[in-house]
Design a protein around this motif. Structure first.
Motif, PDB file in Angstrom:
ATOM      1  N   GLU A   5       0.769  -1.160  -0.086  1.00 42.99           N
ATOM      2  CA  GLU A   5       0.175   0.027  -0.074  1.00 42.99           C
ATOM      3  C   GLU A   5       0.705   1.386   0.117  1.00 42.99           C
ATOM      4  O   GLU A   5       0.677   2.250  -0.613  1.00 42.99           O
ATOM      5  N   ARG A   6       1.831   1.398   0.910  1.00 41.56           N
ATOM      6  CA  ARG A   6       2.798   2.280   0.772  1.00 41.56           C
ATOM      7  C   ARG A   6       3.288   2.515  -0.707  1.00 41.56           C
ATOM      8  O   ARG A   6       3.527   3.707  -1.032  1.00 41.56           O
ATOM      9  N   HIS A   9       0.686   4.202  -3.036  1.00 40.95           N
ATOM     10  CA  HIS A   9       0.310   5.716  -2.714  1.00 40.95           C
ATOM     11  C   HIS A   9       1.437   6.394  -2.950  1.00 40.95           C
ATOM     12  O   HIS A   9       1.218   7.847  -3.361  1.00 40.95           O
ATOM     13  N   ALA A  12       1.458   6.798  -6.394  1.00 39.76           N
ATOM     14  CA  ALA A  12       0.225   7.701  -7.220  1.00 39.76           C
ATOM     15  C   ALA A  12       0.682   9.024  -6.569  1.00 39.76           C
ATOM     16  O   ALA A  12       0.347   9.988  -7.566  1.00 39.76           O
ATOM     17  N   ARG A  13       1.172   9.596  -5.600  1.00 45.48           N
ATOM     18  CA  ARG A  13       1.478  10.907  -5.228  1.00 45.48           C
ATOM     19  C   ARG A  13       2.670  11.365  -6.152  1.00 45.48           C
ATOM     20  O   ARG A  13       2.457  12.564  -6.680  1.00 45.48           O
ATOM     21  N   HIS A  56      -6.043   0.787  -8.908  1.00 47.70           N
ATOM     22  CA  HIS A  56      -6.109   1.571  -7.473  1.00 47.70           C
ATOM     23  C   HIS A  56      -6.964   2.693  -7.829  1.00 47.70           C
ATOM     24  O   HIS A  56      -7.951   3.193  -7.216  1.00 47.70           O
ATOM     25  N   HIS A  92      -7.899  14.241  -9.941  1.00 49.56           N
ATOM     26  CA  HIS A  92      -6.740  13.178  -9.766  1.00 49.56           C
ATOM     27  C   HIS A  92      -6.165  12.946 -11.246  1.00 49.56           C
ATOM     28  O   HIS A  92      -6.310  11.890 -11.705  1.00 49.56           O
TER      29      HIS A  92
END
Length: 230
Positions: A5-6, A9, A12-13, A56, A92
């Motif tokens: 998950e890290r 994310h 994505a960031r 995601h 997004h």
């Protein structure tokens, strides 16, 4: 969050912050606090990671869509869904560009299929009410083509002062063509709308007919509802 998950994310960031510029796996690993072997363990390679980011993104979009209560009018829900889709893309852009701007021929993420299924479900409700001018899948394809094009343009032209107006004009033009009686209450329901309605009702259950009869009836109704290639 666990390591997977890290990484998701962080990717994505960084993609959002990069504004379309390439993002390295080294930068993603650094931001997620993991080593390269961990990334490769979970995703195989960079392409696998970005595919997971796409999924995601679709899941995030679906969560927002499903959390929105119905207005009680399936046609109004279609219009609201269009606006929510465009807003999701503008909010997004990195996710959305990966979701729709990097399409691979013949390959559709599983979550994209779920988004399509949600739209088909809404359109089936419109067809059951006898208000859809064409067959459900054809209407879904038209709306998807329109909203994705509008959203990608809005992302590439973020300072466009007419973006909202363009979106509304394209949305209303498509819905006015596809939906009986939208903004034109005196318009009569044509043969294509009746055929589209019957197609959905057949899918709901046609126990009185044998399989061959159902197949032939589907063929005729598809032609009448606008599927000229049927």
């Amino acid at each position: 969050m666990d390591a997977r998950e890290r990484i998701l994310h962080a990717a994505a960031r960084l993609l959002t912050e990069a504004g379309g510029e390439p993002v390295s796996t080294r930068a993603i690993c650094s931001a997620a606090g993991v080593g390269a072997p961990t990334l490769y363990h979970h995703f195989g390679d960079k392409a696998g990671l970005f595919d997971a980011v796409v999924t995601h993104g679709f899941e995030a979009y679906l969560a927002e869509k499903r959390a929105t209560p119905s207005s009680g009018d399936p046609v109004e829900d279609l219009a609201r869904g269009w606006d929510a889709h465009v807003e999701f893309g503008r909010t997004h852009p990195a996710f959305y560009t990966l979701m729709y701007g990097s399409a691979k021929p013949g390959k559709l993420p599983a979550a994209a299929g779920e988004v399509h299924a949600e739209l088909v479900k809404q359109l089936a409700e419109v067809a059951r009410a006898g208000r859809l001018q064409v067959e459900v899948e054809l209407a879904a394809g038209c709306l998807e083509a329109g909203v994705v094009g509008v959203t990608l343009q809005a992302i590439t032209q973020p300072e466009d002062p007419d973006a909202a107006m363009k979106s509304a004009l394209v949305r209303d033009a498509l819905l006015d063509v596809l939906i009986v009686g939208r903004k034109t209450p005196t318009k009569k329901k044509g043969t294509s709308a009746v055929a589209a309605q019957l197609l959905v009702l057949i899918e709901d259950g046609a126990d009185e007919l044998v399989e061959a009869e159902v197949a032939l009836l589907r063929h005729w109704l598809a032609r009448l509802s606008g599927r000229t290639g049927a």
